[in-house]
Design a protein around this motif. Structure first.
Motif: not given
Lengths: 481, 481
Positions: A1, A3, A5, A8-9, A11, A136-137, A167, B313, B316-319, B337, B371
């Protein structure tokens, strides 16, 4: 999976600059808002997750928002080359089975005689907003883009580029080029080519600003490089030369913060490399293709002169081998393996796998030297690279054969001081067929950059016993002119 | 598939410095040679692909070569903490079912009474060389390392960290921290912890020098930071303070090229952040754990004061989410995750999955602000973090319960100016049991850093109706002292 792009960015670094175009800039938060709104408007037009659309537009901020809107709406995007003729575009629309063509209003008039649903950007922007749950992913094997590229047959193939491909490419690249929080990538490459599109991907993955130009303008580019308002740029030899000329005219050099001139589309001439050294422009030559979602090998600036003519070494997550060859220096077909390699095609080539035992045969002939640097000595399918655009001789020959007065045809490249190479056509024709007539025949069927620059009338073409055209012979004819 | 890290890196940048230790340096080519030779010697000792070994040694160049040799020989490495007692080490050797213990000669004497095959580094180095085919690629789910970490039960669990976990972590980190070709990462963190081991991974992935120290030495570290011979470093608050004291004593500041002080093991006190600003040390606070192969969230230096106490935060690849919570600001358990999250455990916990619907419950309580910045308000299982080492109260309680004179025991942390926190034990004991007796009982059973700094004799411990120890009550007792 992986994110999503942009979500996430936006955020992670909402207040960083994502994009600048002309005199406007957008932070990632603003960028996301633009893209989300358009995604919701696409939904209002009936598009659903997994739908495939084609996209045709110039390199504008609006185009970038639409590209990201399509990704947010989970659409597969067939990126159309705006230099193609109506006939060529229709082939790709037809082959890709796109459910609609999203087109900028200025390019709308270019498309004629197709049954595909056409949706100009202005119509999208006038649509209602239909909110939906944005993922979200993404699955790594999700197709993000489809780009057409020709080959030996002359029939363009739609190459799938997945989220994982893009990626991997961006991550391999960052390990090679490094990353600074103040990086700004100048983009004058077409977004419909992987060279330009990959800049957009790096932007959202790295949190990096893209400085976008609709058209390449040597003077404006030189300004940016001189003043240090950009730190990286992608070029082909032709555009590199123009930028260097401009700096030389001004007696100026690159700003100290300018870090990378990523040069694709074949080796950079030694004269250019020496001028670049004077101008303090670090040239990184790269070898890549649509099937590898951009860079697969890159030559560092430090090695540029020591390894003249080399395409460098693979990026970290990639492997390159010369098929069937054990000894360094021996030539053979270049094979590529890695997470950036396409899983395959769509349309008429969808049942053909591009891989052999997990490796992508490139069709290019090359060798690895004793240190493992790659050299390309002969391009795939006699590929002609003209100003960064790939031209496959077979595609031009197919068009020539469609003319009733042509009995045989063969195309090869001729070196050109500005464009690197241009196509030259050799034809065996019935009496009375003229050069003007053939040019008129090709127009409308071939994009301008593919148009043969000369037609040579000959009595016979060099073919071997099994009637295969010997393009290398043609090349000798051209070189002896 | 992931390229074999060291093989690929030594191919790509053979002449870059990989490692420096004391007065010696090794390029990646030399580093590879050291590691390959040792891998071939490991083969001579009968180890085969997929074997699991345990490794115990100090932070020396030799240790790093052995670590990479194990990876090249396709061995799973149980990284043993050299601060543990013989009893604690035996538990991990036993639980991991390691086929051998590779141990530095100086630490060899630490291991007693085990049946496991012991192979001192000197014996490995005296072995023959048995060449073998080194894999050019690894499966992403291959286990690279196993690190033990305790939890609610007090029984350490062996956490698997795969090649994919380590790569994801290093790549997420580079998108957050950036990368420069002149980067040098100063490593004084233990290599058996993910904080130290992850520096070795970044080194081979990025092509970056590691400046390794066997022990943390504030004066030498201050030299490096002041002179700009290193650009990044990982610390805990305790070591950060020592380095800053040293710079302050000299009236010196960090060199302009020093870019990242990555601070783990809990929030950095505001006083430290202010001093760091004066010293021009950019502090990036990070939140991570063994199960996430290092960083999972990081707070940028720019946000350090604005978001005091935050862990930042996700990378990038995490939640990150707060389980069951919709509103920002509401507290709950932190769930993580991403591709950096362990697939699971070995040994007695091998049939327990760490994931719930794809998410890792951390046990930590926290919230996300409006945020999206993460704040940890309460540590998992009342975790005590002491000088960067995790201490689980249950582990100490288990040891205390083994003493015949102890009828009840409860442990919690007390704030400590140097170490952040230290463990305090409350015991209900039979008449005549003394503090000295308990300390003697714990010695040999508990690593020194886990030893209770005080034993408090009480009549009763705070337990709820279901007899669960109320550690928060204990904490109030400690705070009121």
């Amino acid at each position: 999976m992986i994110p999503n792009w942009l979500i996430q960015r936006a955020y992670l670094t909402p207040n960083k600059i994502a994009l600048s175009f002309k005199n406007e800039t957008w932070t990632f938060a603003q960028f996301k808002e633009q893209a989300v709104t358009r995604a919701q408007k696409l939904r209002a037009n009936g598009f659903r997750q997994g739908d495939r659309i084609a996209l045709l537009g110039p390199s504008t901020a609006e185009m970038v928002f639409i590209i990201h809107a399509c990704m947010l709406a989970d659409l597969e995007i067939v990126m159309l080359n705006s230099r193609l003729t109506n006939e060529e575009l229709k082939y790709q629309l037809d082959d890709s089975d796109a459910s609609a063509l999203l087109v900028s209003d200025e390019l709308n008039k270019r498309i004629k005689g197709t049954n595909v649903r056409i949706l100009p950007f202005s119509s999208i922007n006038k649509s209602e907003v239909v909110p939906f749950d944005i993922q979200d992913s993404w699955q790594a094997d999700r197709t993000i883009t489809i780009m057409y590229t020709s080959g030996t047959t002359g029939f363009p193939k739609g190459v799938r580029q997945t989220a994982g491909n893009h990626v991997s490419s961006a991550l391999s690249s960052v390990l090679n080029l490094g990353l600074d929080e103040n990086d700004v990538w100048l983009c004058t490459m077409p977004l419909f080519h992987i060279s330009g599109f990959s800049i957009l991907v790096r932007s959202v993955l790295y949190g990096m600003e893209v400085r976008l130009y609709e058209k390449f303008d040597a003077s404006l580019v030189a300004d940016e490089i001189q003043k240090g308002t950009v730190t990286r740029m992608s070029v082909v030899s032709h555009t590199l030369d123009k930028v260097m000329q401009e700096l030389e005219k001004r007696d100026a050099i690159a700003h100290t913060t300018f870090k990378t001139m990523l040069a694709g589309g074949g080796p950079v001439p030694i004269d250019y490399l020496k001028r670049a050294t004077e101008l303090q422009i670090p040239i990184l030559q790269t070898y890549g293709m649509t099937e590898t979602s951009s860079q697969t090998a890159t030559l560092s600036a430090a090695d540029a002169l020591r390894k003249m003519g080399s395409a460098g070494k693979p990026l970290f997550f990639n492997h390159i081998k010369i098929n069937g060859i054990q000894n360094s220096g021996d030539k053979g077909e270049v094979y590529i393996r890695g997470p950036h390699v396409t899983p395959g095609y769509i349309g008429r080539f969808s049942d053909k796998t591009p891989l052999v035992d997990g490796w992508l045969p490139t069709g290019d002939i090359g060798y690895l030297d004793e240190e493992g640097y790659l050299y390309i000595v002969d391009r795939r399918s006699d590929l002609i690279i003209s100003g960064g655009e790939n031209i496959y001789p077979a595609e031009i020959e197919n068009v020539l054969f469609a003319h009733p007065g042509i009995r045989d045809a063969g195309v090869c490249g001729q070196e050109h001081p500005d464009w690197g190479s241009v196509p030259i056509a050799f034809v065996v024709a019935s009496d009375g067929v003229t050069e003007e007539e053939l040019a008129a025949h090709c127009e409308g069927r071939l994009a301008r950059y593919k148009m043969p620059k000369k037609f040579r009338f000959v009595d016979e073409l060099p073919r071997n016993a099994s009637n295969k055209l010997l393009r290398r012979e043609l090349k000798l004819w051209v070189d002896s002119e």
